[in-house]
Write a protein that holds these residues in place. Structure first.
Motif, PDB file in Angstrom:
ATOM      1  N   GLU A 102       0.828  -1.211   0.000  1.00 30.40           N
ATOM      2  CA  GLU A 102       0.000   0.000   0.000  1.00 30.40           C
ATOM      3  C   GLU A 102       0.861   1.260   0.000  1.00 30.40           C
ATOM      4  OE1 GLU A 102      -4.386  -0.593   1.978  1.00 30.40           O
ATOM      5  OE2 GLU A 102      -2.685  -0.396   3.327  1.00 30.40           O
ATOM      6  N   GLN A 103       1.919   1.241   0.789  1.00 32.22           N
ATOM      7  CA  GLN A 103       2.789   2.414   0.905  1.00 32.22           C
ATOM      8  C   GLN A 103       3.552   2.667  -0.386  1.00 32.22           C
ATOM      9  OE1 GLN A 103       5.593   2.089   4.105  1.00 32.22           O
ATOM     10  NE2 GLN A 103       6.492   4.109   3.773  1.00 32.22           N
ATOM     11  N   GLU A 118       2.832   1.244  -3.380  1.00 34.11           N
ATOM     12  CA  GLU A 118       1.949   1.069  -4.540  1.00 34.11           C
ATOM     13  C   GLU A 118       2.594   0.169  -5.595  1.00 34.11           C
ATOM     14  OE1 GLU A 118       0.222   4.620  -6.099  1.00 34.11           O
ATOM     15  OE2 GLU A 118      -0.475   5.320  -4.153  1.00 34.11           O
ATOM     16  N   THR A 119       3.348  -0.785  -5.116  1.00 31.32           N
ATOM     17  CA  THR A 119       3.961  -1.804  -5.974  1.00 31.32           C
ATOM     18  C   THR A 119       4.438  -2.950  -5.087  1.00 31.32           C
ATOM     19  OG1 THR A 119       5.590  -2.157  -7.727  1.00 31.32           O
ATOM     20  CG2 THR A 119       6.322  -0.873  -5.842  1.00 31.32           C
ATOM     21  N   SER A 169       0.664  -2.269  -9.756  1.00 36.29           N
ATOM     22  CA  SER A 169       1.095  -0.928  -9.352  1.00 36.29           C
ATOM     23  C   SER A 169      -0.110  -0.030  -9.133  1.00 36.29           C
ATOM     24  CB  SER A 169       2.013  -0.310 -10.417  1.00 36.29           C
ATOM     25  OG  SER A 169       1.312  -0.128 -11.634  1.00 36.29           O
ATOM     26  N   GLY A 170       0.118   1.065  -8.449  1.00 32.17           N
ATOM     27  CA  GLY A 170      -0.887   2.110  -8.276  1.00 32.17           C
ATOM     28  C   GLY A 170      -2.171   1.625  -7.624  1.00 32.17           C
ATOM     29  N   GLU A 171      -3.301   2.091  -8.171  1.00 31.62           N
ATOM     30  CA  GLU A 171      -4.607   1.769  -7.603  1.00 31.62           C
ATOM     31  C   GLU A 171      -4.907   0.272  -7.666  1.00 31.62           C
ATOM     32  OE1 GLU A 171      -6.643   3.803  -5.870  1.00 31.62           O
ATOM     33  OE2 GLU A 171      -4.973   5.201  -6.075  1.00 31.62           O
ATOM     34  N   LYS A 172      -4.427  -0.394  -8.718  1.00 34.20           N
ATOM     35  CA  LYS A 172      -4.637  -1.834  -8.841  1.00 34.20           C
ATOM     36  C   LYS A 172      -3.992  -2.571  -7.670  1.00 34.20           C
ATOM     37  CE  LYS A 172      -5.473  -5.728 -11.310  1.00 34.20           C
ATOM     38  NZ  LYS A 172      -6.786  -6.198 -11.781  1.00 34.20           N
ATOM     39  N   ALA A 173      -2.772  -2.181  -7.320  1.00 38.33           N
ATOM     40  CA  ALA A 173      -2.076  -2.810  -6.194  1.00 38.33           C
ATOM     41  C   ALA A 173      -2.845  -2.588  -4.893  1.00 38.33           C
ATOM     42  CB  ALA A 173      -0.657  -2.260  -6.078  1.00 38.33           C
ATOM     43  N   LYS A 174      -3.357  -1.373  -4.706  1.00 41.32           N
ATOM     44  CA  LYS A 174      -4.106  -1.072  -3.485  1.00 41.32           C
ATOM     45  C   LYS A 174      -5.440  -1.817  -3.441  1.00 41.32           C
ATOM     46  CE  LYS A 174      -3.669   3.536  -3.680  1.00 41.32           C
ATOM     47  NZ  LYS A 174      -3.737   4.956  -3.228  1.00 41.32           N
TER      48      LYS A 174
END
Length: 271
Positions: free
Chosen positions: A140-141, A143-144, A181-186
């Motif tokens: 989360e921190q 984003e990857t 990455s990014g929103e997908k990772a979160k």
């Protein structure tokens, strides 16, 4: 892939074949492609439906209303209602077995047979949960998924000799993690927290009276065979199968063995 709108988000799913319906639930960090060997074998005589978990495959991030695996079971029932399917068998691996059990408990008359693979429906052990939560916090921190974490996560999913026995399978999984990455990772992390914060349904499964097959890879690390044996002991009349030389994604490491077991079980459990 087809899509359905549920609570403002698109859920993607496969719908292949004709005959009695079998719904497949894939593992966390995988998607509908995970079931390809089983779809190829079973779609000749069954209608195989494979929903993709929120934030996985081509499905959107989870709706705001989906916060637990009980909520997700409701989402799958919405899909079944949309397809006008009243009864079906359910094959769930890992989180697929967790939400699958919730669905059976919620709508017992709709599920004709249940296959639980490499899964457990009790609380997540605290030591393991703490390790996963730390990983989620890092992802989360950043984003990857950092390379060192990819190297730590990957062996959890496969048998001990997977790097040499199934190099393409392992490499593909690593590439998928590296691409998050990014929103997908979160969004993936949000689903992970739902999985590992799941409620304890272990006492409830004693109520299950439907035909049940429990299978587990002999070398499964996150969901070791002992957990499946506990499920087998708790579900009266269930069958237990140990899958040799397989880890957590046992259906891809030993597809022929798994296909034979599923074919045999479904033939006698699903009209």
């Amino acid at each position: 892939m087809q899509k359905i709108r549920i609570n403002g988000r698109n859920m993607s799913y496969l719908d292949v074949g004709q005959g009695p319906v079998v719904v497949f639930g894939h593992s966390y960090l995988w998607d509908s492609v995970m079931w390809q060997p089983q779809i190829e074998a079973l779609s000749k005589q069954y209608r195989c439906i494979v929903p993709e978990l929120w934030a996985h495959g081509q499905s959107d991030a989870a709706p705001a209303s989906t916060n637990t695996l009980v909520d997700y079971a409701d989402d799958i029932l919405s899909l079944m209602d949309h397809l006008d399917i009243e009864q079906f068998a359910l094959v769930g691996l890992s989180v697929g077995g967790m939400w699958g059990t919730e669905l059976v408990l919620k709508a017992p008359t709709r599920v004709k047979a249940l296959v639980l693979m490499d899964t457990f429906v009790g609380y997540e052990p605290e030591v393991a949960k703490a390790k996963y939560v730390a990983m989620f916090n890092t992802i989360e921190q950043l984003e990857t998924v950092p390379p060192a974490m990819i190297d730590a996560i990957t062996p959890l999913f496969f048998a001990n000799d997977a790097e040499q026995d199934n190099p393409e399978l392992v490499a593909g999984f690593k590439a998928m993690l590296a691409g998050l990455s990014g929103e997908k990772a979160k969004a993936i992390v949000r689903i992970g927290r739902m999985v590992f914060d799941r409620r304890d349904t272990f006492d409830d499964i004693e109520k299950l009276t439907l035909p049940t097959l429990i299978m587990v890879g002999a070398e499964d690390k996150p969901r070791p065979p002992l957990e499946s044996m506990l499920l087998h002991d708790a579900i009266h009349g269930s069958e237990f199968v140990l899958i040799p030389k397989a880890g957590h994604i046992s259906n891809l490491e030993q597809p022929e063995f798994v296909n034979e077991a599923l074919t045999r079980f479904l033939a006698k459990s699903v009209a």
